[in-house]
Design a protein around this motif. Sequence first.
Motif, PDB file in Angstrom:
ATOM      1  N   ALA A  85      25.357  17.259 -17.716  1.00  0.00           N
ATOM      2  CA  ALA A  85      23.830  16.809 -17.869  1.00  0.00           C
ATOM      3  C   ALA A  85      23.781  15.873 -16.405  1.00  0.00           C
ATOM      4  O   ALA A  85      24.701  15.263 -16.061  1.00  0.00           O
ATOM      5  N   THR A  86      22.278  15.871 -16.183  1.00  0.00           N
ATOM      6  CA  THR A  86      22.279  14.788 -14.945  1.00  0.00           C
ATOM      7  C   THR A  86      21.043  13.820 -15.158  1.00  0.00           C
ATOM      8  O   THR A  86      19.985  14.080 -16.093  1.00  0.00           O
ATOM      9  N   ASP A  87      21.129  12.765 -14.710  1.00  0.00           N
ATOM     10  CA  ASP A  87      20.059  11.753 -14.691  1.00  0.00           C
ATOM     11  C   ASP A  87      20.093  11.122 -13.258  1.00  0.00           C
ATOM     12  O   ASP A  87      21.024  11.186 -12.598  1.00  0.00           O
ATOM     13  N   TYR A  88      18.776  10.575 -12.778  1.00  0.00           N
ATOM     14  CA  TYR A  88      18.805  10.306 -11.561  1.00  0.00           C
ATOM     15  C   TYR A  88      17.482   9.202 -11.469  1.00  0.00           C
ATOM     16  O   TYR A  88      16.744   9.034 -12.060  1.00  0.00           O
ATOM     17  N   THR A  89      17.556   8.522 -10.246  1.00  0.00           N
ATOM     18  CA  THR A  89      16.417   7.583  -9.889  1.00  0.00           C
ATOM     19  C   THR A  89      15.156   8.148  -9.897  1.00  0.00           C
ATOM     20  O   THR A  89      15.203   9.035  -8.493  1.00  0.00           O
ATOM     21  N   LYS A  90      14.236   7.826 -10.420  1.00  0.00           N
ATOM     22  CA  LYS A  90      12.929   8.550 -10.495  1.00  0.00           C
ATOM     23  C   LYS A  90      11.806   8.115  -9.428  1.00  0.00           C
ATOM     24  O   LYS A  90      11.042   8.678  -8.966  1.00  0.00           O
ATOM     25  N   GLU A  91      11.773   6.746  -9.039  1.00  0.00           N
ATOM     26  CA  GLU A  91      11.026   6.148  -8.230  1.00  0.00           C
ATOM     27  C   GLU A  91      11.405   6.323  -6.839  1.00  0.00           C
ATOM     28  O   GLU A  91      12.601   6.498  -6.487  1.00  0.00           O
ATOM     29  N   PRO A  92      10.747   6.125  -5.771  1.00  0.00           N
ATOM     30  CA  PRO A  92      10.833   6.146  -4.360  1.00  0.00           C
ATOM     31  C   PRO A  92      11.821   5.266  -3.921  1.00  0.00           C
ATOM     32  O   PRO A  92      11.799   3.893  -4.574  1.00  0.00           O
ATOM     33  N   ILE A  93      13.004   5.307  -3.170  1.00  0.00           N
ATOM     34  CA  ILE A  93      14.151   4.558  -2.722  1.00  0.00           C
ATOM     35  C   ILE A  93      13.461   4.134  -1.243  1.00  0.00           C
ATOM     36  O   ILE A  93      13.521   4.732  -0.470  1.00  0.00           O
TER      37      ILE A  93
END
Length: 137
Positions: A85-93
């Motif tokens: 399963a994956t998850d990640y930063t959704k907002e612009p970096i």
Amino acid sequence: MKMIKISMLALALGLMSFSAVAPVKSLVSETKTVETASTIVWKAETIDVGQIPQGTPKAIVYEFKNTGKTAVVITNVQGSCGCTATDYTKEPIQPGKTAKVTATYNAANKGAFTKTVTVTTSAETTPKVLTLKGTVI
């Protein structure tokens, strides 16, 4: 009549030769876009988690830093199989900031494993393939 056909053919071929110039200009503008795009630096692209107990999910965190001059957006993160399963930063970096991509391996089957996580960002034209490996005991 034959002269008109030859003239029309010559005219058509002449017009086609002008249309071949447009894609060249398009390629040049795409190259400029790639040169000005943000770049990212991964802390680690391969992580070995060693031995993990069976049935206990293991979260692996990949970190990267935006070293470019524009914000980076993670557009897609895909595990190589349903066991990850994956998850990640959704907002612009923003430039100079860091972000995380988390892959959670379910550790259902005993034995050695090597899995990949494919990350697509606005900073790179080709997706980055991250690797996680270890052994379920």
